[in-house]
Design an enzyme around this catalytic site. Structure first.
Site, PDB file in Angstrom:
ATOM      1  N   SER A  13       0.810  -1.215   0.000  1.00 52.22           N
ATOM      2  CA  SER A  13       0.000   0.000   0.000  1.00 52.22           C
ATOM      3  C   SER A  13       0.850   1.275   0.000  1.00 52.22           C
ATOM      4  CB  SER A  13      -0.892   0.004   1.233  1.00 52.22           C
ATOM      5  OG  SER A  13      -1.536   1.236   1.332  1.00 52.22           O
ATOM      6  N   THR A  52      -9.916  -1.372   3.012  1.00 54.59           N
ATOM      7  CA  THR A  52      -9.701  -1.894   1.668  1.00 54.59           C
ATOM      8  C   THR A  52     -10.106  -3.360   1.581  1.00 54.59           C
ATOM      9  OG1 THR A  52      -8.179  -1.995  -0.206  1.00 54.59           O
ATOM     10  CG2 THR A  52      -7.217  -2.432   1.953  1.00 54.59           C
ATOM     11  N   LYS A  56     -14.682  -3.868   2.313  1.00 53.07           N
ATOM     12  CA  LYS A  56     -15.454  -2.660   2.013  1.00 53.07           C
ATOM     13  C   LYS A  56     -16.968  -2.847   2.191  1.00 53.07           C
ATOM     14  CE  LYS A  56     -12.021  -0.573  -1.020  1.00 53.07           C
ATOM     15  NZ  LYS A  56     -11.760   0.256  -2.180  1.00 53.07           N
ATOM     16  N   ASN A  77     -15.136   2.879   2.088  1.00 51.63           N
ATOM     17  CA  ASN A  77     -13.670   2.815   2.175  1.00 51.63           C
ATOM     18  C   ASN A  77     -13.105   3.785   3.201  1.00 51.63           C
ATOM     19  OD1 ASN A  77     -13.841   5.311   0.850  1.00 51.63           O
ATOM     20  ND2 ASN A  77     -11.852   4.983  -0.111  1.00 51.63           N
ATOM     21  N   ASP A  92     -13.560   6.514  -2.890  1.00 49.40           N
ATOM     22  CA  ASP A  92     -13.058   5.978  -4.163  1.00 49.40           C
ATOM     23  C   ASP A  92     -13.812   6.629  -5.327  1.00 49.40           C
ATOM     24  OD1 ASP A  92     -11.223   4.180  -3.084  1.00 49.40           O
ATOM     25  OD2 ASP A  92     -12.742   2.625  -2.824  1.00 49.40           O
ATOM     26  N   GLY A 118     -16.062  -6.514 -10.211  1.00 47.88           N
ATOM     27  CA  GLY A 118     -15.765  -6.471  -8.769  1.00 47.88           C
ATOM     28  C   GLY A 118     -16.218  -5.161  -8.151  1.00 47.88           C
ATOM     29  N   GLY A 119     -15.819  -4.948  -6.878  1.00 45.02           N
ATOM     30  CA  GLY A 119     -16.243  -3.767  -6.136  1.00 45.02           C
ATOM     31  C   GLY A 119     -15.958  -2.457  -6.865  1.00 45.02           C
ATOM     32  N   TYR A 196      -2.286   1.118 -10.468  1.00 40.64           N
ATOM     33  CA  TYR A 196      -1.215   2.117 -10.315  1.00 40.64           C
ATOM     34  C   TYR A 196       0.176   1.501 -10.203  1.00 40.64           C
ATOM     35  CZ  TYR A 196      -1.933   1.154  -5.332  1.00 40.64           C
ATOM     36  OH  TYR A 196      -2.080   0.540  -4.123  1.00 40.64           O
ATOM     37  N   GLY A 217      -3.845   4.703 -12.399  1.00 40.35           N
ATOM     38  CA  GLY A 217      -4.596   4.814 -11.149  1.00 40.35           C
ATOM     39  C   GLY A 217      -3.953   5.593 -10.009  1.00 40.35           C
TER      40      GLY A 217
END
Ligand code: S3P
Length: 412
Positions: A13, A52, A56, A77, A92, A118-119, A196, A217
């Site tokens: 992270s 995360t 979430k 988040n 987000d 997905g989320g 990212y 990202g």
């Protein structure tokens, strides 16, 4: 914990670095097992936390209140304590909105393709609609859960204008992959990728090659963190805060890649740039020699150029997966397109240009050990060097002056 992040695997992270820049220090990373989450929320002493994957959704029943945005997306988040109560929000969506805006695209009335179910795909649907999209279409390999397959997308949604990738395709270590062939969506006006790492996925690079504005990202990650920090502290940061922190992060994480003819001064300049920036140097020729336990002339003599190029590609693949370095490449590194792509995912390529007649042939350069060979190489390669360069710097002043020039061009 006062500020921090909860999730399952948090090793990579960037959030602590970003929040440190926003003044939230210490920002702790706390890996929790699913059964630990409710207790942590109830009894943790935090002021504000980020949440995360994969929690979430799981945190929602533990909260006293959630925002409209979080409810619409079905994911939280950011959790803050307000008057003893736990309030959940989703930043987000704000981050992705900023990322889409950064591409310069106007989503109003547009058809938006969202890769993944997905989320994050739910966040993307929400953000796209909030920006006025006329239609959002999700795409997945199975085509289940209200999505279409990639084949259907290419057949029925060729007219899509905006593409958002929310899948891990292209993310380290799957950096060679690209989720779609952009050839099949000729009307695209912008591409946003939430990945990212690398800073620019193949999807982003492929889009830019076609002249389609595209963003990776890291900007979304930064913008969602700024919004979360505003909630943590119940304040507002100046509007360009995300942009400033993003630029700082890029300066730290992006590679300075030096390209150019043999003898153009890449290694000398790399050492000078190291003095200037403190970034470590990776010299691909040296790494090849170390790996092979032989000198470059020996490798050329014993194995031939093709085998040398394979070694070079594998060293470049390895080195370019990391960020924050100065990479001095060998003069032929840009001959293979896949090397250029790999280097560009985490770096900017700076071509060091020196007048052909000042390039001095040397014995340790099997392809440039005579004047004739050197001149021929330059004629053959000049267009390749130019096509691969993000910017060009003339080797005219002192090494120190040139290093400063490289740094400023690379940052621009
Ligand atoms: C080569 C340049 C050399 C080295 C090898 C091949 C080339 O690096 O990688 O001899 O094809 O131009 P330098 O550019 O550092 O001399």
């Amino acid at each position: 914990m006062i500020y921090g992040l909860i999730g399952e695997h948090l090793g990579h992270s960037f959030s602590a670095e970003i929040h440190a820049r926003l003044g939230e220090e210490p920002y702790e990373l706390r890996e929790l097992a699913p059964e630990e989450v409710p207790l942590f929320l109830r009894e943790g002493e935090f002021r504000g936390i980020n949440v995360t994957i994969p929690y979430k959704q799981a945190v929602i029943p533990c909260l006293d209140e959630i925002s409209e945005t979080a409810r619409a997306i079905g994911a939280v988040n950011t959790v803050v304590r307000r008057n003893g109560k736990l309030y959940g929000d989703n930043t987000d969506a704000a981050g992705l909105t900023r990322l889409l805006q950064r591409t310069g695209a106007d989503l109003r009335g547009r058809k938006v393709l969202i890769l993944g179910t997905g989320g994050t795909s739910l966040t993307a649907m929400y953000a796209a609609r909030a920006l006025g999209a006329a239609q959002t279409v999700r795409v997945s390999r199975s085509g289940r859960d209200g999505a279409v397959t990639y084949e259907q997308a290419a057949a029925e949604h060729r007219d899509a204008r905006i593409l958002i990738n929310t899948t891990p395709c292209g993310m380290y270590p799957r950096t060679e992959e690209c989720p779609v062939d952009l050839e099949r969506f000729p009307e695209l006006e912008a591409v946003a990728d939430v990945v990212y790492n690398p800073l620019r996925t193949n999807l982003v690079l492929e889009a830019r090659k076609r002249g389609i504005p595209a963003e990776g990202g890291l900007y979304m990650l930064t913008a969602q963190a700024v919004r979360a920090a505003e909630l943590f502290r119940n304040t507002e940061y100046p509007p360009d805060t995300a942009e400033e922190i993003y630029r700082e992060l890029l300066r730290e994480k992006e590679n300075i890649v030096l390209t150019g003819m043999p003898g153009s001064g890449k290694s000398t300049l790399a050492a000078e740039l190291h003095r200037l920036t403190g970034k470590p140097v990776a010299d691909t020729d040296k790494l090849i020699e170390e790996k092979a336990g032989r000198t470059i002339p020996e490798i050329f003599r014993e194995d031939g150029e093709e085998r040398f190029r394979d070694m070079e590609s594998s060293v470049i693949a390895e080195v370019s997966a990391r960020g924050g370095q100065i990479i001095a490449t060998g003069g032929g590194a840009v001959l293979r397109e896949k090397n250029v792509t790999a280097l560009r995912r985490n770096g900017k390529l700076v071509l060091l240009e020196r007048a052909a007649e000042t390039l001095v042939p040397t014995e340790d350069r099997p392809l440039a050990d005579t004047r004739e060979k050197m001149d021929r190489l330059w004629r053959e390669r000049e267009p390749v060097y130019r096509a691969a360069a993000d910017c060009t710097v003339a080797m005219e002043g002192t090494p120190e002056e040139t290093a400063r020039e490289v740094e400023s061009r690379w940052q621009a």
